[in-house]
Motif scaffolding. Structure first.
Motif: not given
Length: 439
Positions: A111-113, A119-125, A158-159, A224-225
């Motif tokens: 997903l990062y690539d 999306l990953l940062l928001c989900s992790g938060l 996710c983070l 980070s976001f």
């Protein structure tokens, strides 16, 4: 047309990036994030680059920082909330949390690539904050498992990949230093969260102590976001596995070696305080702060190897860190005094710093295509996740069966030494028979 030196293209969300092929043919690649494109290579400095260090540091503060804090939760659960459960059962909470952090990488890496950093940062938060809030109201074992182990674990997963994959895009010559600063965030997070929990617990109770930790996580992940930005163009979503990596001997050796260190890594962290409270620090408050001491020493332990790696190479430096961690684990056997327990916590924290700081740098050093780095990190993270999942429960089972700590001390020590042997093998696979090489 190429940009003048120092000039970058800024490509907006839902746009396309053009990549040059050898045939002068240009291929459109879809992505979904704000990306800063620069043909001059990693800048190795500048405000934007160092902001990525700040943002990744904050992610490590809340991923490995929370994992490194579980020792204080283990002590509390053993003596209060879950005192009716076995040591092995309680350790499954922390090991499952660390497993989820690493195993989710097989999804978060691709997903990062593919450009889904936001999306990953928001989900992790959301998941980390929600999980900690739910942990604060748990009263049963299964509730703690769902909230702290699963919800917080998936959130940190996710983070984690973004925190290590973004740095090589901005740093080349200073990459090891930048990664050392980033990974020291986990040690600092372990110190702050451990001290916060121990300090607040007698004043406001378990519920509010955990909620305050959740508010802290929300605030720091938000940094980070706001600041993290990918620098390389995203690629189309591909398979979760890079099968080519499994045909490369260095990658296979790397995965086996790192996984053994993860089996051993959390054993002293989870059982350090309970051991000390019955071997030299009986009834002494300082015994409840050994996890914080370990994490404080680990701050220097993550910066120092990164500086050394710039001189002798990340593989050599990683070997030194793992070997000395093994020596320290064996020294735990004869630790029976208050001063000895404090010294062990400090030395183990220092020498294991490189075990967290250097693996991503080591992998980057022999990864030919950095656009696949996130995927390869995710694949190795799954292996490491399984290793961390089984390590502390095995140690807990040994402790329950024998009634003493000798078995788990030998267990950790031999696994670190086995990791060192794999690192030696990796070194010679990369360099051949050369005795002197920087790798």
């Amino acid at each position: 047309m190429a940009n003048p030196p120092g000039q970058s293209d800024i490509t907006l969300e839902s746009g396309t990036a053009l990549s040059d092929e050898s045939s002068d043919q240009k291929e459109k690649v879809k992505f979904a994030e704000l990306i800063i494109l620069d043909e001059d290579g990693p800048p190795d400095g500048g405000m934007v680059a160092w902001l990525q260090v700040v943002g990744s540091y904050s992610l490590y503060f809340n991923t490995w920082g929370t994992i490194n804090t579980f020792g204080v939760f283990q002590t509390y659960y053993e003596n209060e909330l879950l005192q009716h459960m076995s040591l092995s059962s309680i350790s499954w909470i922390g090991s499952t949390q660390s497993f989820m952090l690493l195993a989710v990488g097989v999804v978060s890496g691709p997903l990062y690539d593919a450009g889904h950093l936001r999306l990953l940062l928001c989900s992790g938060l959301v998941l980390v904050t929600l999980g900690m809030m739910m942990t604060s109201i748990c009263v049963e074992y299964w509730q703690v498992m769902l909230a702290q182990a699963i919800c917080v674990g998936v959130g940190t997963g996710c983070l984690y990949i973004p925190s290590v994959a973004i740095i090589p895009q901005y740093f080349s010559r200073r990459k090891a230093l930048a990664m050392g600063i980033v990974t020291s965030g986990s040690s600092f997070g372990g110190v702050i969260y451990a001290l916060m929990f121990q300090g607040l617990l007698p004043r406001v109770g378990f519920g509010w102590a955990t909620r305050i930790m959740a508010f802290t996580s929300f605030a720091t992940i938000s940094i980070s976001f706001l600041v993290l930005r990918r620098r390389t163009a995203a690629v189309e979503m591909r398979s979760l596995l890079d099968l080519q990596a499994f045909r490369e001997r260095p990658y296979i050796i790397y995965c086996f070696g790192i996984s053994l260190s993860y089996v051993a890594f959390f054993v002293p962290i989870f059982y350090l305080q309970t051991y000390a409270l019955s071997h030299g620090l009986e009834g002494q408050t300082v015994g409840l702060y050994l996890v914080a001491i370990l994490n404080a020493a680990s701050v220097l332990g993550r910066l120092t190897p990164s500086l050394v790696a710039d001189r002798i190479g990340p593989v050599h430096t990683f070997f030194i860190s793992v070997f000395l961690a093994g020596v320290t684990a064996f020294s735990w056997i004869n630790t029976n005094s208050g001063a000895g327990n404090i010294a062990f916590a400090a030395f183990f924290g220092f020498f294991t710093g490189g075990i967290v700081a250097l693996p991503a740098v080591v992998l980057t050093s022999f990864t030919p295509d950095l656009s696949r780095l996130g995927t390869r990190l995710g694949m190795s993270s799954v292996v490491n996740g399984v290793a961390s999942l089984i390590g502390t429960p095995i140690a807990g089972a040994i402790l329950d069966a024998t009634g003493n700590y000798l078995g788990i001390q030998l267990f950790a020590g031999f696994l670190f030494m086995a990791t060192a042997a794999f690192v030696v093998l990796l070194r010679f696979v990369l360099t051949g028979k050369k005795l002197v090489a920087k790798v």
